[in-house]
Write a protein that holds these residues in place. Structure first.
Motif, PDB file in Angstrom:
ATOM      1  N   VAL A   1       0.866  -1.180   0.000  1.00  0.00           N
ATOM      2  CA  VAL A   1       0.000   0.000   0.000  1.00  0.00           C
ATOM      3  C   VAL A   1       0.900   1.227   0.000  1.00  0.00           C
ATOM      4  CG1 VAL A   1      -1.845   1.254   1.157  1.00  0.00           C
ATOM      5  CG2 VAL A   1      -1.782  -1.247   1.274  1.00  0.00           C
ATOM      6  N   SER A   2       0.727   2.076  -0.998  1.00  0.00           N
ATOM      7  CA  SER A   2       1.612   3.221  -1.174  1.00  0.00           C
ATOM      8  C   SER A   2       1.381   4.291  -0.113  1.00  0.00           C
ATOM      9  CB  SER A   2       1.390   3.839  -2.562  1.00  0.00           C
ATOM     10  OG  SER A   2       2.103   5.056  -2.689  1.00  0.00           O
ATOM     11  N   ASN A   3       2.481   4.715   0.507  1.00  0.00           N
ATOM     12  CA  ASN A   3       2.415   5.877   1.383  1.00  0.00           C
ATOM     13  C   ASN A   3       2.210   7.155   0.564  1.00  0.00           C
ATOM     14  OD1 ASN A   3       3.052   4.459   3.895  1.00  0.00           O
ATOM     15  ND2 ASN A   3       5.086   4.216   3.025  1.00  0.00           N
ATOM     16  N   ILE A   4       2.839   7.177  -0.608  1.00  0.00           N
ATOM     17  CA  ILE A   4       2.666   8.319  -1.503  1.00  0.00           C
ATOM     18  C   ILE A   4       1.190   8.416  -1.885  1.00  0.00           C
ATOM     19  CG2 ILE A   4       3.391   9.386  -3.666  1.00  0.00           C
ATOM     20  CD1 ILE A   4       5.867   7.579  -3.586  1.00  0.00           C
ATOM     21  N   MET A   5       0.626   9.579  -1.797  1.00  0.00           N
ATOM     22  CA  MET A   5      -0.767   9.894  -2.142  1.00  0.00           C
ATOM     23  C   MET A   5      -1.777   9.439  -1.088  1.00  0.00           C
ATOM     24  SD  MET A   5      -0.405  11.420  -5.115  1.00  0.00           S
ATOM     25  CE  MET A   5      -1.714  11.326  -6.312  1.00  0.00           C
ATOM     26  N   SER A   6      -1.314   8.844   0.014  1.00  0.00           N
ATOM     27  CA  SER A   6      -2.267   8.332   1.000  1.00  0.00           C
ATOM     28  C   SER A   6      -3.011   9.440   1.740  1.00  0.00           C
ATOM     29  CB  SER A   6      -1.565   7.404   1.995  1.00  0.00           C
ATOM     30  OG  SER A   6      -0.570   8.091   2.736  1.00  0.00           O
ATOM     31  N   ASN A   7      -2.470  10.666   1.740  1.00  0.00           N
ATOM     32  CA  ASN A   7      -3.218  11.770   2.350  1.00  0.00           C
ATOM     33  C   ASN A   7      -4.526  12.030   1.616  1.00  0.00           C
ATOM     34  OD1 ASN A   7      -1.473  12.346   4.477  1.00  0.00           O
ATOM     35  ND2 ASN A   7      -0.246  13.789   3.283  1.00  0.00           N
ATOM     36  N   GLU A   8      -4.603  11.607   0.344  1.00  0.00           N
ATOM     37  CA  GLU A   8      -5.867  11.762  -0.390  1.00  0.00           C
ATOM     38  C   GLU A   8      -6.957  10.854   0.160  1.00  0.00           C
ATOM     39  OE1 GLU A   8      -4.871  13.493  -4.763  1.00  0.00           O
ATOM     40  OE2 GLU A   8      -5.174  11.329  -4.624  1.00  0.00           O
ATOM     41  N   VAL A   9      -6.583   9.743   0.759  1.00  0.00           N
ATOM     42  CA  VAL A   9      -7.565   8.879   1.407  1.00  0.00           C
ATOM     43  C   VAL A   9      -8.074   9.550   2.687  1.00  0.00           C
ATOM     44  CG1 VAL A   9      -7.978   6.614   2.450  1.00  0.00           C
ATOM     45  CG2 VAL A   9      -6.518   6.814   0.422  1.00  0.00           C
ATOM     46  N   ILE A  10      -7.174  10.183   3.419  1.00  0.00           N
ATOM     47  CA  ILE A  10      -7.540  10.828   4.681  1.00  0.00           C
ATOM     48  C   ILE A  10      -8.570  11.925   4.456  1.00  0.00           C
ATOM     49  CG2 ILE A  10      -6.626  12.251   6.582  1.00  0.00           C
ATOM     50  CD1 ILE A  10      -3.990  10.660   6.258  1.00  0.00           C
ATOM     51  N   THR A  11      -8.460  12.647   3.346  1.00  0.00           N
ATOM     52  CA  THR A  11      -9.391  13.745   3.074  1.00  0.00           C
ATOM     53  C   THR A  11     -10.578  13.322   2.216  1.00  0.00           C
ATOM     54  OG1 THR A  11      -8.147  14.432   1.110  1.00  0.00           O
ATOM     55  CG2 THR A  11      -7.537  15.442   3.226  1.00  0.00           C
TER      56      THR A  11
ATOM     57  N   LYS B   1     -10.461  12.384  -0.931  1.00  0.00           N
ATOM     58  CA  LYS B   1     -10.211  12.562  -2.359  1.00  0.00           C
ATOM     59  C   LYS B   1     -10.175  11.208  -3.065  1.00  0.00           C
ATOM     60  CE  LYS B   1      -8.745  15.130  -5.935  1.00  0.00           C
ATOM     61  NZ  LYS B   1      -9.391  16.338  -6.473  1.00  0.00           N
ATOM     62  N   ARG B   2      -9.607  10.224  -2.393  1.00  0.00           N
ATOM     63  CA  ARG B   2      -9.683   8.828  -2.826  1.00  0.00           C
ATOM     64  C   ARG B   2     -10.610   8.093  -1.880  1.00  0.00           C
ATOM     65  NH1 ARG B   2      -5.161   6.668  -6.051  1.00  0.00           N
ATOM     66  NH2 ARG B   2      -3.901   8.447  -6.722  1.00  0.00           N
ATOM     67  N   ALA B   3     -11.383   7.174  -2.431  1.00  0.00           N
ATOM     68  CA  ALA B   3     -12.395   6.497  -1.634  1.00  0.00           C
ATOM     69  C   ALA B   3     -11.793   5.560  -0.600  1.00  0.00           C
ATOM     70  CB  ALA B   3     -13.348   5.727  -2.542  1.00  0.00           C
ATOM     71  N   SER B   4     -10.673   4.927  -0.931  1.00  0.00           N
ATOM     72  CA  SER B   4     -10.072   3.955  -0.020  1.00  0.00           C
ATOM     73  C   SER B   4      -8.626   3.711  -0.419  1.00  0.00           C
ATOM     74  CB  SER B   4     -10.844   2.629  -0.049  1.00  0.00           C
ATOM     75  OG  SER B   4     -10.625   1.959  -1.287  1.00  0.00           O
ATOM     76  N   VAL B   5      -7.931   2.925   0.396  1.00  0.00           N
ATOM     77  CA  VAL B   5      -6.539   2.598   0.085  1.00  0.00           C
ATOM     78  C   VAL B   5      -6.427   1.571  -1.037  1.00  0.00           C
ATOM     79  CG1 VAL B   5      -5.684   3.156   2.396  1.00  0.00           C
ATOM     80  CG2 VAL B   5      -6.421   0.809   1.878  1.00  0.00           C
ATOM     81  N   SER B   6      -7.547   1.023  -1.490  1.00  0.00           N
ATOM     82  CA  SER B   6      -7.478   0.007  -2.549  1.00  0.00           C
ATOM     83  C   SER B   6      -6.856   0.574  -3.822  1.00  0.00           C
ATOM     84  CB  SER B   6      -8.867  -0.562  -2.841  1.00  0.00           C
ATOM     85  OG  SER B   6      -9.744   0.451  -3.304  1.00  0.00           O
ATOM     86  N   SER B   7      -7.076   1.870  -4.090  1.00  0.00           N
ATOM     87  CA  SER B   7      -6.502   2.475  -5.296  1.00  0.00           C
ATOM     88  C   SER B   7      -5.003   2.701  -5.161  1.00  0.00           C
ATOM     89  CB  SER B   7      -7.199   3.801  -5.601  1.00  0.00           C
ATOM     90  OG  SER B   7      -6.938   4.753  -4.584  1.00  0.00           O
ATOM     91  N   LEU B   8      -4.467   2.493  -3.960  1.00  0.00           N
ATOM     92  CA  LEU B   8      -3.036   2.653  -3.702  1.00  0.00           C
ATOM     93  C   LEU B   8      -2.361   1.312  -3.414  1.00  0.00           C
ATOM     94  CD1 LEU B   8      -3.185   5.799  -1.373  1.00  0.00           C
ATOM     95  CD2 LEU B   8      -2.613   5.745  -3.817  1.00  0.00           C
ATOM     96  N   THR B   9      -3.058   0.221  -3.708  1.00  0.00           N
ATOM     97  CA  THR B   9      -2.570  -1.114  -3.378  1.00  0.00           C
ATOM     98  C   THR B   9      -1.985  -1.782  -4.628  1.00  0.00           C
ATOM     99  OG1 THR B   9      -4.221  -1.333  -1.622  1.00  0.00           O
ATOM    100  CG2 THR B   9      -3.199  -3.358  -2.427  1.00  0.00           C
ATOM    101  N   TYR B  10      -0.776  -2.321  -4.475  1.00  0.00           N
ATOM    102  CA  TYR B  10      -0.048  -2.876  -5.605  1.00  0.00           C
ATOM    103  C   TYR B  10       0.318  -4.328  -5.344  1.00  0.00           C
ATOM    104  CZ  TYR B  10       0.101   1.854  -7.289  1.00  0.00           C
ATOM    105  OH  TYR B  10      -0.283   3.097  -7.734  1.00  0.00           O
ATOM    106  N   SER B  11       0.084  -5.156  -6.347  1.00  0.00           N
ATOM    107  CA  SER B  11       0.360  -6.585  -6.273  1.00  0.00           C
ATOM    108  C   SER B  11       1.813  -6.872  -6.649  1.00  0.00           C
ATOM    109  CB  SER B  11      -0.578  -7.340  -7.212  1.00  0.00           C
ATOM    110  OG  SER B  11      -0.185  -8.689  -7.365  1.00  0.00           O
ATOM    111  N   TYR B  12       2.306  -8.001  -6.163  1.00  0.00           N
ATOM    112  CA  TYR B  12       3.639  -8.466  -6.532  1.00  0.00           C
ATOM    113  C   TYR B  12       3.604  -9.443  -7.712  1.00  0.00           C
ATOM    114  CZ  TYR B  12       4.939  -6.502  -2.011  1.00  0.00           C
ATOM    115  OH  TYR B  12       5.134  -5.652  -0.952  1.00  0.00           O
ATOM    116  N   SER B  13       2.425  -9.642  -8.296  1.00  0.00           N
ATOM    117  CA  SER B  13       2.273 -10.689  -9.307  1.00  0.00           C
ATOM    118  C   SER B  13       3.140 -10.443 -10.540  1.00  0.00           C
ATOM    119  CB  SER B  13       0.802 -10.824  -9.712  1.00  0.00           C
ATOM    120  OG  SER B  13       0.313  -9.596 -10.232  1.00  0.00           O
TER     121      SER B  13
END
Length: 433
Positions: free
Chosen positions: A69-79, A81-93
């Protein structure tokens, strides 16, 4: 910048073989390189070790979390601007399927540098693996704030949200439920800490959100540092009302006690020798940070972080072990973009050490760049960039091309906000895709 830093996508595709051609057995006992930690630095170094060695170096990536889960841009979740941390979640696949990295989910519990082995714990039990080179990118550990009794309080009551995930969501919910007229208190530790502009960015975007949603509330910042640590002019202008909100910024404040209570918290601090207290409807303490205990217990830390040779990121205390990202001492900001850059320097050095000049020429004077964008409202942002060059054992701000480093945006704009999203997408793609 490293000469291979901007490898074309088509070139990557041409050397990325089918996973079936070079997949590594999950129970393999030996790897050329084991990477511990799957954040910005760890994922990047694993990927580029495979790319630059033309798949000749076997790589295992050990990370306890299922995804990043990216720390970068996570302040947008707090306010919101982004609905959830799912848009900041990255797979290792993609790291496994495209580059043949063996992804192991678990936590490393022991490093035996003499025998070049690590022990990691997973759902299958403890496993011992051997390595030729070990690359550690474990991120940071956080200290307790004065008055706290245990680490779980960050998860349940006073989230720092300095590692994106459940605490990010908790801080968002606390802002939504706080009473209009109560205040948000943010504390900033002495530098160095992860993402120098980050706490000031958070103060700005929360103040911007309060202006619309809790107009009788304000943000109070208790900064242990004497001055704003990055983009001082832009942030000071924002705090003083340039964007329609005010932030009560107080430097040289050392928190001495935190009294946690339902609905409000009392934060006691000293400023200029005087003891004071503020009441927080929402308390967002950003605690002091240090290299994780695994590195301390392995004899890799001096002070709070791990000293390294900045040409290779090899530990100066233990041979054949490299430390990159937030846990090392580099003289550069602890930030995701820098972690990505350090990883490439390290990958080049490791490929050279294991495979020789025909695969990677040793870089005797690496140049790294750092960039970050900083939203100050829901639609505008500033930016900061810097170029660092190796000189006499240090990474120092570059004086090439006549630029003074670092460089910052003159003011916030919507164009910067748009460019921020492009920069973020490019950086994450370079790291995980």
């Amino acid at each position: 910048m490293l000469r291979r830093e901007f490898i074309k996508t088509s070139a990557q595709a041409s050397i990325a073989l089918s996973a079936s051609l070079f997949s590594l057995a999950a129970k393999a006992a030996n790897y050329n390189v084991i990477v511990v930690g799957g954040g910005m630095a760890g994922a990047t170094v694993a990927k580029y070790l495979r790319l630059w060695s033309k798949n000749q170096i076997s790589v295992a990536l050990i990370e306890k979390d299922a995804s990043y889960v990216s720390n970068i841009m996570s302040n947008e979740v707090i306010t919101g601007k982004r609905a959830s941390v799912s848009s900041l979640t990255y797979s290792y696949s993609a790291l496994s399927s495209k580059y043949g990295i063996n992804r192991l989910q678990g936590a490393v519990t022991e490093i035996d540098s003499s025998n070049k082995t690590i022990t990691y714990a997973s759902s299958a039990g403890n496993t011992v693996l051997t390595y030729d080179r070990l690359v550690l990118a474990p991120g940071l550990d956080f200290d307790l704030m004065p008055g706290m009794s245990n680490m779980s309080q960050y998860e349940t009551t006073i989230p720092h949200a300095w590692k994106a995930g459940s605490q990010t969501t908790l801080l968002r919910s606390q802002l939504l439920s706080m009473a209009n007229g109560t205040h948000v208190v943010i504390t900033i530790p002495l530098a160095p800490y992860r993402c120098p502009p980050g706490p000031y960015e958070r103060a700005c975007v929360i103040a911007d959100w309060l202006k619309q949603n809790k107009p009788n509330s304000k943000v109070i910042v208790l900064d242990e540092n004497a001055t704003i640590q990055a983009q001082a002019t832009n942030f000071q202008n924002a705090f003083n009302g340039a964007h329609g909100y005010l932030v009560d910024y107080r430097p040289v404040c050392t928190v001495t006690n935190t009294q946690i209570a339902t609905g409000a918290h009392t934060v006691t601090f000293t400023q200029n020798g005087l003891s004071q207290a503020v009441t927080a409807g929402v308390f967002n303490p950003i605690p002091s940070q240090r290299a994780p205990a695994l590195l301390v217990n392995s004899g890799l830390v001096s002070g709070k972080f791990a000293p390294v040779n900045l040409l290779t990121y090899e530990s100066t205390l233990k041979p054949s072990i490299h430390v990159i990202g937030d846990a090392c001492i580099s003289g550069m900001p602890k930030a995701g973009h820098i972690g990505n850059q350090e990883a490439k320097t390290c990958a080049n050095a490791v490929v050279n050490a294991l495979k020789g000049d025909q695969y990677a020429l040793f870089e005797s004077s690496p140049v790294l760049n750092s960039a970050c964008f900083t939203p100050v409202t829901s639609t505008t942002a500033t930016w900061l960039s810097a170029v660092y060059q190796y000189a006499n054992g240090l990474m120092v701000p570059s004086t090439q091309n006549g630029f003074t480093q670092p460089r910052a945006a003159v003011s916030a704009s919507t164009e910067n906000y748009s460019n921020m999203n492009t920069w973020f997408s490019t950086l994450m793609g370079d790291t995980f895709a």
